[in-house]
Design a protein around this motif. Structure first.
Motif, PDB file in Angstrom:
ATOM      1  N   SER A   1       0.852  -1.201   0.000  1.00 18.48           N
ATOM      2  CA  SER A   1       0.000   0.000   0.000  1.00 18.48           C
ATOM      3  C   SER A   1       0.886   1.249   0.000  1.00 18.48           C
ATOM      4  O   SER A   1       2.079   1.184   0.314  1.00 18.48           O
ATOM      5  CB  SER A   1      -0.914   0.008   1.233  1.00 18.48           C
TER       6      SER A   1
ATOM      7  N   SER B   1      -2.931  -2.912   8.791  1.00 20.32           N
ATOM      8  CA  SER B   1      -3.355  -1.720   9.536  1.00 20.32           C
ATOM      9  C   SER B   1      -4.827  -1.838   9.919  1.00 20.32           C
ATOM     10  O   SER B   1      -5.577  -2.624   9.324  1.00 20.32           O
ATOM     11  CB  SER B   1      -3.152  -0.469   8.672  1.00 20.32           C
TER      12      SER B   1
ATOM     13  N   THR C   1      -7.023  -1.059   6.984  1.00 19.86           N
ATOM     14  CA  THR C   1      -7.214  -2.184   6.053  1.00 19.86           C
ATOM     15  C   THR C   1      -8.088  -3.267   6.676  1.00 19.86           C
ATOM     16  O   THR C   1      -8.911  -3.879   5.984  1.00 19.86           O
ATOM     17  CB  THR C   1      -5.840  -2.712   5.576  1.00 19.86           C
TER      18      THR C   1
ATOM     19  N   ARG D   1      -1.724  -4.995  13.440  1.00 17.87           N
ATOM     20  CA  ARG D   1      -0.790  -4.355  14.375  1.00 17.87           C
ATOM     21  C   ARG D   1      -1.354  -3.011  14.799  1.00 17.87           C
ATOM     22  O   ARG D   1      -1.460  -2.082  14.009  1.00 17.87           O
ATOM     23  CB  ARG D   1       0.554  -4.140  13.685  1.00 17.87           C
TER      24      ARG D   1
HETATM   25  C1  LIG Z   1       5.333   5.101  10.741  1.00 20.89           C
HETATM   26  C2  LIG Z   1       3.867   4.769  10.768  1.00 20.89           C
HETATM   27  C3  LIG Z   1       3.430   3.740  11.577  1.00 20.89           C
HETATM   28  C4  LIG Z   1       2.077   3.387  11.603  1.00 20.89           C
HETATM   29  N1  LIG Z   1       1.679   2.344  12.387  1.00 20.89           N
HETATM   30  C5  LIG Z   1       0.404   1.934  12.361  1.00 20.89           C
HETATM   31  C6  LIG Z   1       0.015   0.768  13.083  1.00 20.89           C
HETATM   32  O1  LIG Z   1       0.810   0.117  13.761  1.00 20.89           O
HETATM   33  N2  LIG Z   1      -1.272   0.365  12.976  1.00 20.89           N
HETATM   34  C7  LIG Z   1      -2.194   1.021  12.200  1.00 20.89           C
HETATM   35  O2  LIG Z   1      -3.342   0.577  12.146  1.00 20.89           O
HETATM   36  N3  LIG Z   1      -1.858   2.132  11.514  1.00 20.89           N
HETATM   37  C8  LIG Z   1      -0.587   2.605  11.565  1.00 20.89           C
HETATM   38  N4  LIG Z   1      -0.211   3.710  10.842  1.00 20.89           N
HETATM   39  C9  LIG Z   1      -1.247   4.472  10.128  1.00 20.89           C
HETATM   40  C10 LIG Z   1      -1.560   3.874   8.737  1.00 20.89           C
HETATM   41  O3  LIG Z   1      -0.405   3.940   7.926  1.00 20.89           O
HETATM   42  C11 LIG Z   1      -2.689   4.690   8.108  1.00 20.89           C
HETATM   43  O4  LIG Z   1      -3.909   4.449   8.790  1.00 20.89           O
HETATM   44  C12 LIG Z   1      -2.865   4.353   6.638  1.00 20.89           C
HETATM   45  O5  LIG Z   1      -3.951   5.117   6.128  1.00 20.89           O
HETATM   46  C13 LIG Z   1      -3.155   2.885   6.421  1.00 20.89           C
HETATM   47  O6  LIG Z   1      -3.440   2.676   5.054  1.00 20.89           O
HETATM   48  P1  LIG Z   1      -3.222   1.251   4.380  1.00 20.89           P
HETATM   49  O7  LIG Z   1      -3.880   0.256   5.282  1.00 20.89           O
HETATM   50  O8  LIG Z   1      -3.878   1.377   3.059  1.00 20.89           O
HETATM   51  O9  LIG Z   1      -1.757   1.040   4.280  1.00 20.89           O
HETATM   52  C14 LIG Z   1       1.130   4.090  10.805  1.00 20.89           C
HETATM   53  C15 LIG Z   1       1.582   5.127   9.988  1.00 20.89           C
HETATM   54  C16 LIG Z   1       2.937   5.459   9.964  1.00 20.89           C
HETATM   55  C17 LIG Z   1       3.395   6.578   9.059  1.00 20.89           C
END
Ligand SMILES: Cc1cc2nc3c(=O)[nH]c(=O)nc-3n(C[C@H](O)[C@H](O)[C@H](O)COP(=O)(O)O)c2cc1C
Length: 210
Positions: free
Chosen positions: A35, A86, A89, A121
């Protein structure tokens, strides 16, 4: 064997990277979607570049490419692992909101009743997170959070990471030697937490960020 691996933007990109390394070593054909936010966590948390992680997979796709092979149930796979997963997701998969290829591929696994493993996580978990995870568990999704065990006396972060990766491989039915099993002897040298052979095999080109 053909497995889809999704790496989303939760902390713990190394879990997805180690899984790709081990699946590659086992000769599994891997189809990878990273992603947009996972590209950032890969850069922040590891010494890999997103392109370097993509090079570990047999085939990789843009999360924007909804016309990719893994978007269709007619493209047969043995299932999918989203690692790390995440909470965004988790929510999208739990509610069928397939606005990117990673979630669409997971949605396809659900509708085709194929194996779907999530390594969620976040901490602490809110009631929203828990309800979404419960909804998925009730649909047969394996919810496998990266919660370390200590009965094998891990000596390093690498061993802690590999324990979770080994449990994912167990659920996929892929043989491995990543973990010391409870009350099982002979897999690794006695007195050594995982054995020199294992350490030599593991290719950790990463460090924790400061
Ligand atoms: C360094 C970093 C760490 C993150 N850690 C988490 C995490 O542990 N759990 C989580 O749900 N979101 C975490 N996030 C937030 C997600 O990246 C954010 O909600 C993002 O929109 C998820 O989109 P995706 O699921 O499409 O990758 C983190 C973001 C960053 C920049």
């Amino acid at each position: 064997m053909r497995i889809i691996v999704g790496i989303s933007g939760a902390s713990g990109a190394i879990y997805g990277i180690r899984l790709l390394e081990e699946l590659g070593r086992a000769g599994v054909e891997t189809h990878l979607v990273i992603s947009s936010w996972a590209r950032e966590t890969i850069r922040q948390e590891t010494d890999y570049t997103p392109e370097g992680v993509e090079a570990l997979a047999s085939v990789c796709y843009s999360p924007e490419d909804q016309s990719a092979a893994i978007s269709s149930g007619s493209f047969v796979t043995a299932g999918m692992v989203v690692v790390p997963c995440s909470m965004k997701t988790v929510a999208a998969i739990a509610h069928g909101y397939a606005d990117n290829l990673l979630v669409r591929a997971a949605d396809v696994c659900l509708k085709e009743q194929r194996k779907l493993i999530l390594v969620p996580r976040e901490s602490p978990l809110s009631a929203v997170h828990l309800e979404n995870l419960l909804r998925l568990a009730r649909l047969g999704v394996v919810i496998l959070p990266p919660v370390p065990a200590f009965y094998h006396r891990p000596r390093s972060v690498e061993e802690i990471v590999d324990h979770t990766v080994g449990r994912v491989l167990d659920h996929l039915g892929v043989p491995h030697r990543l973990l010391r099993r409870w009350k099982e002897t002979g897999t690794v040298a006695s007195g050594d937490s995982l054995g020199d052979e294992h350490r030599a095999a593991a290719s950790f080109a990463w460090r924790l960020a400061d």
